[in-house]
Design an enzyme around this catalytic site. Structure first.
Site, PDB file in Angstrom:
ATOM      1  N   LYS A  56      22.116 -53.596  19.224  1.00 55.44           N
ATOM      2  CA  LYS A  56      23.537 -53.280  19.011  1.00 55.44           C
ATOM      3  C   LYS A  56      24.340 -53.602  20.281  1.00 55.44           C
ATOM      4  O   LYS A  56      25.428 -54.182  20.216  1.00 55.44           O
ATOM      5  CB  LYS A  56      23.705 -51.806  18.636  1.00 55.44           C
ATOM      6  CG  LYS A  56      23.234 -51.497  17.218  1.00 55.44           C
ATOM      7  CD  LYS A  56      23.121 -50.003  16.933  1.00 55.44           C
ATOM      8  CE  LYS A  56      22.475 -49.767  15.571  1.00 55.44           C
ATOM      9  NZ  LYS A  56      22.261 -48.349  15.252  1.00 55.44           N
ATOM     10  N   GLN A 100      22.491 -42.575  18.093  1.00 54.20           N
ATOM     11  CA  GLN A 100      21.390 -43.211  17.370  1.00 54.20           C
ATOM     12  C   GLN A 100      20.508 -42.164  16.701  1.00 54.20           C
ATOM     13  O   GLN A 100      20.066 -41.208  17.338  1.00 54.20           O
ATOM     14  CB  GLN A 100      20.566 -44.070  18.352  1.00 54.20           C
ATOM     15  CG  GLN A 100      19.425 -44.831  17.712  1.00 54.20           C
ATOM     16  CD  GLN A 100      19.889 -45.894  16.715  1.00 54.20           C
ATOM     17  OE1 GLN A 100      20.873 -46.602  16.931  1.00 54.20           O
ATOM     18  NE2 GLN A 100      19.192 -45.992  15.595  1.00 54.20           N
ATOM     19  N   ASP A 123      29.935 -45.051  12.699  1.00 58.39           N
ATOM     20  CA  ASP A 123      28.806 -45.089  11.764  1.00 58.39           C
ATOM     21  C   ASP A 123      29.214 -44.603  10.372  1.00 58.39           C
ATOM     22  O   ASP A 123      28.496 -44.832   9.401  1.00 58.39           O
ATOM     23  CB  ASP A 123      27.668 -44.188  12.283  1.00 58.39           C
ATOM     24  CG  ASP A 123      26.583 -44.996  12.982  1.00 58.39           C
ATOM     25  OD1 ASP A 123      26.440 -46.186  12.666  1.00 58.39           O
ATOM     26  OD2 ASP A 123      25.877 -44.421  13.838  1.00 58.39           O
TER      27      ASP A 123
END
Ligand code: NDP
Length: 288
Positions: A56, A100, A123
């Site tokens: 990422k 994460q 997200d």
């Protein structure tokens, strides 16, 4: 829909095109004096998470998005992580916050996800953003389902009135995926581990999205001839190779279009994350 050897949907190619668009939008933000910035929080040493985070950050750098790297030990407490999230929420130069998952077992993941400012929740996991999606007024759409929708659109798959089956009902993939298909006027069924007669449902599905997490679980012979197949699964085999949830070699003989693993949904997930981040930055720059 044609039947026979399926078109392979090129997630890598489409993700590259999306990243090129993201890079152009980053430059537009910079012209307004705003440098898009993603804060990346990784807790613990999970090897798969380390790989995801690195990839990422690498893609973000390629698009010109700055990253703030926060690596915390596995012993971090929920309240320590919440303090960091609050700092990032208040930091005007941070557009997106990525924590994460999965977090180490001792941490209350729900509390952490709820603490993220919904306007920085790139997200799309915050209840506000899931709720807005449900209402058909999305702000940030979860990256994997968003990527699947972009793949279907790019492959020219008609969704209106089609029977779509989503296998998997997680909050990060299956549920938002089903919602997006519903909003595209598909007739949606969601299957899960308690579903009876999965082969029968798969055989009926004109659009199939598999998000289970079990290698080659959906047999090629179940796939409806002419179906469009999106395989979200990423399963590491003993050989070290990655496999999807769908038995690719057999499914390709029946589907009209299918995503490969790797090279299908995976690259789109990251591209959609960065697209969400530049959306947030564009709002800060007054461009959206
Ligand atoms: P979860 O483990 O959270 O959810 C899996 C879902 O599959 C559950 O809803 C479960 O049902 C269902 N399931 C399990 N066994 C069966 C079965 N025998 N029949 C039908 N349904 C079943 O996984 P995620 O949604 O997070 O991820 C799914 C897969 O997608 C994984 O392989 C993951 O690695 C991959 N993934 C890939 C991404 C990408 O970028 N390509 C991003 C995110 C995930 P129940 O609810 O009843 O337990």
């Amino acid at each position: 829909m044609s039947v026979g050897t399926a078109t392979i949907i090129d997630g890598k190619g489409l993700s590259q095109r999306l990243l090129t668009e993201v890079a152009a939008r980053v430059r537009a933000c910079e012209e307004q004096g705003v440098k898009p910035c993603l804060a990346v929080v990784l807790v613990g040493e999970d090897p798969a998470s380390q790989i995801y985070v690195r990839s990422k950050e690498r893609r973000a750098a390629e698009c010109g998005i700055a990253t703030r790297d926060h690596r915390l030990p596995a012993t971090t407490t929920t309240s320590e992580l919440l303090s960091l999230v609050r700092l990032l929420n208040e930091d005007d130069e941070v557009d997106g916050i990525l924590v994460q998952l999965p977090l180490p077992p001792g941490i209350d993941s729900d509390a952490v996800l709820v603490a993220i400012d919904p306007r920085k929740d790139v997200d799309g996991f915050h209840p506000d953003n899931l709720g807005l999606l449900m209402l058909g007024r999305p702000r940030f759409v979860a990256c994997t389902p968003q990527g699947c929708m972009r793949l279907l659109a790019d492959a020219g798959v008609e969704l209106r009135g089609k029977r779509a089956l989503v296998v998997g009902r997680s909050t990060i993939v299956g549920k938002p995926m089903a919602q997006l298909l519903l909003q595209a006027d598909a007739t949606v069924t969601i299957a899960h581990s308690r579903t009876v007669d999965l082969p029968g449902l798969v055989a009926d599905a004109e659009v199939l999205v598999a998000a289970i997490g079990r290698a080659n679980f959906i047999r090629g012979e179940w796939v409806r001839p002419g179906a469009a197949v999106i395989d979200v699964g990423m399963n590491r085999l003993e050989t070290g190779k990655l496999a999807g949830d769908v038995e690719f070699a057999a499914a390709i003989e029946r589907a009209s279009a299918i995503t490969p693993v790797p090279g299908g949904v995976g690259p789109m997930t990251i591209a959609c994350l960065l697209s969400n981040c530049v959306d947030a930055a564009a709002r800060r720059a007054g461009l959206a």
